[in-house]
Scaffold this motif. Structure first.
Motif, mmCIF file in Angstrom:
data_model
loop_
_atom_site.group_PDB
_atom_site.id
_atom_site.type_symbol
_atom_site.label_atom_id
_atom_site.label_comp_id
_atom_site.label_asym_id
_atom_site.label_seq_id
_atom_site.Cartn_x
_atom_site.Cartn_y
_atom_site.Cartn_z
ATOM 1 N N SER A 25 0.842 -1.187 0.000
ATOM 2 C CA SER A 25 0.000 0.000 0.000
ATOM 3 C C SER A 25 0.882 1.243 0.000
ATOM 4 O O SER A 25 1.922 1.280 0.675
ATOM 5 C CB SER A 25 -0.906 -0.012 1.240
ATOM 6 N N TYR A 26 0.451 2.239 -0.753
ATOM 7 C CA TYR A 26 1.192 3.502 -0.834
ATOM 8 C C TYR A 26 0.237 4.636 -0.499
ATOM 9 O O TYR A 26 -0.837 4.751 -1.092
ATOM 10 C CB TYR A 26 1.770 3.710 -2.234
ATOM 11 N N LYS A 27 0.625 5.451 0.462
ATOM 12 C CA LYS A 27 -0.221 6.537 0.913
ATOM 13 C C LYS A 27 0.397 7.870 0.564
ATOM 14 O O LYS A 27 1.563 8.135 0.865
ATOM 15 C CB LYS A 27 -0.433 6.453 2.428
ATOM 16 N N THR A 28 -0.384 8.711 -0.116
ATOM 17 C CA THR A 28 0.034 10.066 -0.417
ATOM 18 C C THR A 28 -1.078 10.999 0.029
ATOM 19 O O THR A 28 -2.026 10.547 0.673
ATOM 20 C CB THR A 28 0.354 10.232 -1.911
ATOM 21 N N PHE A 29 -1.006 12.250 -0.276
ATOM 22 C CA PHE A 29 -1.945 13.224 0.265
ATOM 23 C C PHE A 29 -3.392 12.831 0.006
ATOM 24 O O PHE A 29 -3.869 12.850 -1.128
ATOM 25 C CB PHE A 29 -1.668 14.604 -0.336
ATOM 26 N N LYS A 30 -4.087 12.399 1.061
ATOM 27 C CA LYS A 30 -5.504 12.037 1.038
ATOM 28 C C LYS A 30 -5.833 10.858 0.126
ATOM 29 O O LYS A 30 -7.001 10.565 -0.118
ATOM 30 C CB LYS A 30 -6.370 13.245 0.667
ATOM 31 N N HIS A 31 -4.829 10.157 -0.398
ATOM 32 C CA HIS A 31 -5.040 8.982 -1.234
ATOM 33 C C HIS A 31 -4.302 7.782 -0.642
ATOM 34 O O HIS A 31 -3.238 7.944 -0.038
ATOM 35 C CB HIS A 31 -4.531 9.205 -2.661
ATOM 36 N N ARG A 32 -4.857 6.590 -0.846
ATOM 37 C CA ARG A 32 -4.159 5.361 -0.498
ATOM 38 C C ARG A 32 -4.372 4.364 -1.622
ATOM 39 O O ARG A 32 -5.503 4.014 -1.966
ATOM 40 C CB ARG A 32 -4.674 4.815 0.838
ATOM 41 N N PHE A 33 -3.267 3.890 -2.201
ATOM 42 C CA PHE A 33 -3.303 2.938 -3.309
ATOM 43 C C PHE A 33 -2.776 1.593 -2.796
ATOM 44 O O PHE A 33 -1.706 1.539 -2.191
ATOM 45 C CB PHE A 33 -2.436 3.411 -4.467
ATOM 46 N N SER A 34 -3.521 0.516 -3.047
ATOM 47 C CA SER A 34 -3.107 -0.813 -2.602
ATOM 48 C C SER A 34 -3.153 -1.781 -3.779
ATOM 49 O O SER A 34 -4.150 -1.821 -4.515
ATOM 50 C CB SER A 34 -4.017 -1.321 -1.479
ATOM 51 N N VAL A 35 -2.098 -2.565 -3.935
ATOM 52 C CA VAL A 35 -2.012 -3.582 -4.982
ATOM 53 C C VAL A 35 -1.635 -4.897 -4.303
ATOM 54 O O VAL A 35 -0.721 -4.928 -3.461
ATOM 55 C CB VAL A 35 -0.961 -3.209 -6.044
ATOM 56 N N PHE A 36 -2.304 -5.989 -4.661
ATOM 57 C CA PHE A 36 -2.103 -7.232 -3.927
ATOM 58 C C PHE A 36 -2.500 -8.431 -4.777
ATOM 59 O O PHE A 36 -3.126 -8.304 -5.834
ATOM 60 C CB PHE A 36 -2.945 -7.218 -2.642
ATOM 61 N N GLY A 37 -2.142 -9.606 -4.286
ATOM 62 C CA GLY A 37 -2.592 -10.861 -4.855
ATOM 63 C C GLY A 37 -3.530 -11.544 -3.883
ATOM 64 O O GLY A 37 -3.350 -11.443 -2.660
ATOM 65 N N THR A 38 -4.554 -12.212 -4.400
ATOM 66 C CA THR A 38 -5.537 -12.857 -3.530
ATOM 67 C C THR A 38 -6.179 -14.052 -4.224
ATOM 68 O O THR A 38 -6.298 -14.073 -5.453
ATOM 69 C CB THR A 38 -6.627 -11.853 -3.104
ATOM 70 N N ASN A 39 -6.580 -15.045 -3.434
ATOM 71 C CA ASN A 39 -7.325 -16.180 -3.990
ATOM 72 C C ASN A 39 -8.813 -16.069 -3.688
ATOM 73 O O ASN A 39 -9.573 -16.992 -3.941
ATOM 74 C CB ASN A 39 -6.771 -17.500 -3.445
ATOM 75 N N ALA A 40 -9.231 -14.927 -3.105
ATOM 76 C CA ALA A 40 -10.648 -14.669 -2.818
ATOM 77 C C ALA A 40 -11.104 -13.510 -3.698
ATOM 78 O O ALA A 40 -10.604 -12.396 -3.570
ATOM 79 C CB ALA A 40 -10.842 -14.333 -1.340
ATOM 80 N N SER A 41 -12.041 -13.762 -4.579
ATOM 81 C CA SER A 41 -12.419 -12.746 -5.566
ATOM 82 C C SER A 41 -13.346 -11.678 -5.002
ATOM 83 O O SER A 41 -13.479 -10.613 -5.589
ATOM 84 C CB SER A 41 -13.106 -13.415 -6.766
ATOM 85 N N GLY A 42 -13.994 -11.922 -3.873
ATOM 86 C CA GLY A 42 -14.972 -10.987 -3.346
ATOM 87 C C GLY A 42 -14.362 -9.831 -2.583
ATOM 88 O O GLY A 42 -13.140 -9.768 -2.355
#
Length: 289
Positions: free
Chosen positions: A241-258
């Motif tokens: 996760s990357y947090k900048t001014f009033k924004h948070r961007f998260s990129v990940f891998g998951t085996n749960a689609s929901g």
């Protein structure tokens, strides 16, 4: 620097720290809610995106990015007259699921934070039965997001959750070949405890992960239509996760689609999480106004 300047500077720094402590934060990491809160009349927006095709399905498909996706959009609102109280609304395209509810931060200690959360979910599609269970279900999710600060930068979370109705409620669970057949329907809801871990690597960059255990009632059951001996799986998600001014961007891998409580914590949504090797990519974007 004059003698008058020193106290003035100290006051400014203390005021800045107080403002940071009072700042709003969207109460979401990957799929699990946090005990954060939106302050005053602040508004938070979250955009979620889940790729369904597994990463391992060839580079020619851009490691799953060419596949089908589920997108969601949600808002969380601060309610100023009641400190810690938030209202939220969210809609995601998988089964056109619509959720809304309230979350109240009940504890905001130095090392422990806790909230209580209640949401209504409705799958706004025609009710029908598929090999993997029912669609078009509605119900209630009750959660108690709890965060434990091991240090200021290492946070462990527990999210006890109760889902009143799932895709296999009132149906007879299938079992792997050779197992003793089930003869009674799967009654009642599901209780589960989601686990989360966050570690701040820098002020803006952090590692995030979540784990969704398989409910005990599904330990010896097989998703409908599966005849290779597979049972329901545990779910997970992990990334950065990357947090900048009033924004948070998260990129990940998951085996749960929901993304919603009933999709992630029930254990049987859409046949449950995929085997761990069949993980796919996803991302979240959160913005505070």
């Amino acid at each position: 620097m004059t003698r008058k300047t020193v106290p003035l500077l100290a006051c400014v720094l203390l005021a800045g720290g107080a403002l940071r402590a009072e700042s709003s934060e969207y109460p979401l990491v990957i799929n699990l809610p946090t005990a954060e809160r939106m302050q005053y009349w602040d508004i938070g927006l979250a955009f979620t995106h889940r790729f369904i095709q597994p990463v391992k399905d060839h580079g020619k498909d851009v490691y799953g990015l060419d596949g089908f996706t589920y997108a969601g959009l949600g808002f969380t609102f601060g309610i100023k007259p009641v400190p810690g109280l938030n209202a939220f609304i969210y809609r995601t395209s998988d089964n056109k699921t619509f959720t809304f509810g309230l979350q109240e931060q009940v504890l905001n200690g130095e090392r422990v934070r806790m909230a209580v959360r209640a949401e209504r979910y409705d799958e706004v599609v025609k009710a029908t039965v598929t090999p993997l269970g029912k669609v078009g279900v509605s119900g209630l999710a009750l959660q108690v997001p709890t965060e434990i600060f091991l240090t200021d930068d290492i946070i462990f979370s527990l999210v006890p959750s109760y889902i009143t109705k799932t895709t296999t409620t009132d149906t007879i669970l299938a079992v792997p070949p050779g197992a003793t057949p089930n003869t009674t329907p799967n009654k009642g809801g599901v209780f589960n405890v989601g686990l989360g871990f966050r570690a701040n690597i820098t002020e803006k960059f952090s590692f995030v992960s979540e784990y969704y255990p398989r409910p005990s009632k599904f330990s010896k059951a097989a998703p409908g239509g599966i005849t290779d001996g597979t049972t329901y799986q545990n779910g997970f998600a992990a990334g950065f996760s990357y947090k900048t001014f009033k924004h948070r961007f998260s990129v990940f891998g998951t085996n749960a689609s929901g993304t919603t409580a009933n999709q992630v914590m029930s254990g049987d949504y859409g046949g449950g999480p995929r085997p761990s090797s069949q993980w796919s990519l996803g991302f979240n974007v959160a913005r505070v106004f």
